[in-house]
Design a protein around this motif. Sequence first.
Motif, PDB file in Angstrom:
ATOM      1  N   UNK A  61     -57.195   7.236   6.541  1.00 15.55           N
ATOM      2  CA  UNK A  61     -56.360   8.716   6.272  1.00 15.55           C
ATOM      3  C   UNK A  61     -55.028   8.053   7.464  1.00 15.55           C
ATOM      4  N   UNK A  62     -53.564   8.449   5.662  1.00  7.84           N
ATOM      5  CA  UNK A  62     -52.516   8.384   6.588  1.00  7.84           C
ATOM      6  C   UNK A  62     -51.596   8.861   5.915  1.00  7.84           C
ATOM      7  N   UNK A  63     -50.904   8.891   6.926  1.00 10.69           N
ATOM      8  CA  UNK A  63     -49.740  10.826   6.576  1.00 10.69           C
ATOM      9  C   UNK A  63     -49.405   9.441   4.706  1.00 10.69           C
ATOM     10  N   UNK A  64     -48.608  10.342   3.744  1.00 12.04           N
ATOM     11  CA  UNK A  64     -48.362  10.506   2.904  1.00 12.04           C
ATOM     12  C   UNK A  64     -46.634   9.868   3.147  1.00 12.04           C
ATOM     13  N   UNK A  65     -46.325  10.049   4.187  1.00  8.78           N
ATOM     14  CA  UNK A  65     -44.954   9.146   4.107  1.00  8.78           C
ATOM     15  C   UNK A  65     -45.125   7.447   4.063  1.00  8.78           C
ATOM     16  N   UNK A  66     -46.179   7.541   5.306  1.00 10.28           N
ATOM     17  CA  UNK A  66     -46.290   5.862   5.442  1.00 10.28           C
ATOM     18  C   UNK A  66     -47.410   5.479   4.099  1.00 10.28           C
ATOM     19  N   UNK A  67     -47.879   6.215   3.879  1.00 15.61           N
ATOM     20  CA  UNK A  67     -48.065   5.649   2.338  1.00 15.61           C
ATOM     21  C   UNK A  67     -47.131   5.057   1.495  1.00 15.61           C
ATOM     22  N   UNK A  68     -45.943   6.164   1.256  1.00 19.97           N
ATOM     23  CA  UNK A  68     -45.005   5.725   1.092  1.00 19.97           C
ATOM     24  C   UNK A  68     -43.895   4.714   0.973  1.00 19.97           C
ATOM     25  N   UNK A  69     -43.988   4.503   2.174  1.00 17.73           N
ATOM     26  CA  UNK A  69     -43.423   3.290   2.675  1.00 17.73           C
ATOM     27  C   UNK A  69     -43.994   1.980   3.048  1.00 17.73           C
ATOM     28  N   UNK A  70     -45.506   2.136   3.076  1.00 15.56           N
ATOM     29  CA  UNK A  70     -46.218   0.536   2.335  1.00 15.56           C
ATOM     30  C   UNK A  70     -45.835   0.664   0.329  1.00 15.56           C
ATOM     31  N   UNK A  71     -46.368   1.804  -0.028  1.00 10.49           N
ATOM     32  CA  UNK A  71     -45.638   1.196  -1.338  1.00 10.49           C
ATOM     33  C   UNK A  71     -44.692   0.911  -1.788  1.00 10.49           C
ATOM     34  N   UNK A  72     -43.118   1.385  -0.996  1.00  9.00           N
ATOM     35  CA  UNK A  72     -42.192   1.098  -1.269  1.00  9.00           C
ATOM     36  C   UNK A  72     -41.799  -0.478  -0.802  1.00  9.00           C
ATOM     37  N   UNK A  73     -42.063  -0.845   0.369  1.00  5.15           N
ATOM     38  CA  UNK A  73     -41.659  -2.132   0.474  1.00  5.15           C
ATOM     39  C   UNK A  73     -42.951  -3.677  -0.592  1.00  5.15           C
ATOM     40  N   UNK A  74     -44.467  -3.157  -0.742  1.00  2.00           N
ATOM     41  CA  UNK A  74     -45.280  -3.689  -1.314  1.00  2.00           C
ATOM     42  C   UNK A  74     -44.141  -3.675  -2.429  1.00  2.00           C
ATOM     43  N   UNK A  75     -43.876  -2.938  -3.541  1.00  2.00           N
ATOM     44  CA  UNK A  75     -43.621  -2.667  -4.418  1.00  2.00           C
ATOM     45  C   UNK A  75     -42.323  -3.392  -4.387  1.00  2.00           C
ATOM     46  N   UNK A  76     -41.181  -3.970  -3.028  1.00  2.00           N
ATOM     47  CA  UNK A  76     -40.118  -4.471  -3.933  1.00  2.00           C
ATOM     48  C   UNK A  76     -41.018  -6.012  -3.713  1.00  2.00           C
ATOM     49  N   UNK A  77     -41.688  -6.602  -2.726  1.00  2.00           N
ATOM     50  CA  UNK A  77     -41.886  -7.910  -2.459  1.00  2.00           C
ATOM     51  C   UNK A  77     -43.155  -8.641  -4.177  1.00  2.00           C
ATOM     52  N   UNK A  78     -43.661  -7.635  -4.425  1.00  2.00           N
ATOM     53  CA  UNK A  78     -43.935  -7.790  -5.847  1.00  2.00           C
ATOM     54  C   UNK A  78     -43.672  -8.278  -6.853  1.00  2.00           C
ATOM     55  N   UNK A  79     -42.519  -6.895  -6.355  1.00  6.74           N
ATOM     56  CA  UNK A  79     -41.382  -7.289  -8.296  1.00  6.74           C
ATOM     57  C   UNK A  79     -40.739  -8.487  -8.343  1.00  6.74           C
ATOM     58  N   UNK A  80     -40.036  -9.056  -6.294  1.00  5.62           N
ATOM     59  CA  UNK A  80     -39.341 -10.032  -6.456  1.00  5.62           C
ATOM     60  C   UNK A  80     -40.021 -11.526  -6.647  1.00  5.62           C
ATOM     61  N   UNK A  81     -42.036 -11.255  -6.628  1.00  4.31           N
ATOM     62  CA  UNK A  81     -42.476 -12.416  -7.244  1.00  4.31           C
ATOM     63  C   UNK A  81     -42.768 -12.372  -8.808  1.00  4.31           C
ATOM     64  N   UNK A  82     -43.133 -11.350  -9.489  1.00  2.00           N
ATOM     65  CA  UNK A  82     -42.988 -11.349 -10.554  1.00  2.00           C
ATOM     66  C   UNK A  82     -41.703 -11.515 -10.955  1.00  2.00           C
ATOM     67  N   UNK A  83     -40.834 -11.496 -11.173  1.00  2.80           N
ATOM     68  CA  UNK A  83     -39.879 -12.385 -11.159  1.00  2.80           C
ATOM     69  C   UNK A  83     -40.152 -14.177 -10.836  1.00  2.80           C
ATOM     70  N   UNK A  84     -39.748 -14.219 -10.190  1.00  2.00           N
ATOM     71  CA  UNK A  84     -40.224 -15.380  -9.774  1.00  2.00           C
ATOM     72  C   UNK A  84     -41.020 -16.475 -10.591  1.00  2.00           C
ATOM     73  N   UNK A  85     -42.459 -15.744 -11.055  1.00  2.00           N
ATOM     74  CA  UNK A  85     -43.796 -16.140 -12.180  1.00  2.00           C
ATOM     75  C   UNK A  85     -42.564 -16.373 -13.161  1.00  2.00           C
ATOM     76  N   UNK A  86     -42.049 -15.027 -13.319  1.00  2.91           N
ATOM     77  CA  UNK A  86     -41.665 -14.699 -15.189  1.00  2.91           C
ATOM     78  C   UNK A  86     -40.417 -16.365 -14.423  1.00  2.91           C
ATOM     79  N   UNK A  87     -39.869 -16.712 -14.096  1.00  2.00           N
ATOM     80  CA  UNK A  87     -39.172 -18.191 -13.484  1.00  2.00           C
ATOM     81  C   UNK A  87     -39.088 -19.608 -13.944  1.00  2.00           C
ATOM     82  N   UNK A  88     -40.808 -19.511 -13.265  1.00  3.28           N
ATOM     83  CA  UNK A  88     -41.927 -20.516 -13.606  1.00  3.28           C
ATOM     84  C   UNK A  88     -41.800 -21.266 -11.732  1.00  3.28           C
TER      85      UNK A  88
END
Length: 143
Positions: A61-88
């Motif tokens: 059980x986490x506060x939904x605001x905590x989950x929001x921050x987890x998803x926000x930070x994870x999303x930013x890092x995942x998107x950057x890694x996705x960009x890196x994969x596309x660049x090879x």
Amino acid sequence: MSQNTASPHKNTSSGSGGWAAGGSLFAGVLMLVTGIMDIFQGIAGIAEDDVYTRVGDYVFKFNLTTWGWIHLVLGIVVAIAGYGILKGAEWGRVAGIALASLNVLAHFLFLPYQPWWALFSMAVSVFVIWALATDEGDGGERR
């Protein structure tokens, strides 16, 4: 006598080689899209604490605001890694495997809030792990 100068990892005629090569490109796109979706999911969780409703009782059980921050930070890092994969970039592939694994864990813990989306996201992340792990890359042919 003609020499074939094509590198062995570019050969898409082998059974799994073509799937893995196309899968890596698709994995990069999926990571970019998943990262952006996680960013939006994080913003929704931060902005409104009652956007998601919990289904049943759950150990994690986490506060939904905590989950929001987890998803926000994870999303930013995942998107950057996705960009890196596309660049090879090799760092993108390694980071992609690690972050897709972390994404599976995060969405498993998020199951009570969005069960169908969490299951879908876990399945996408498992595909990303497979595609990036079986990609032959520049290191030559895998056995």
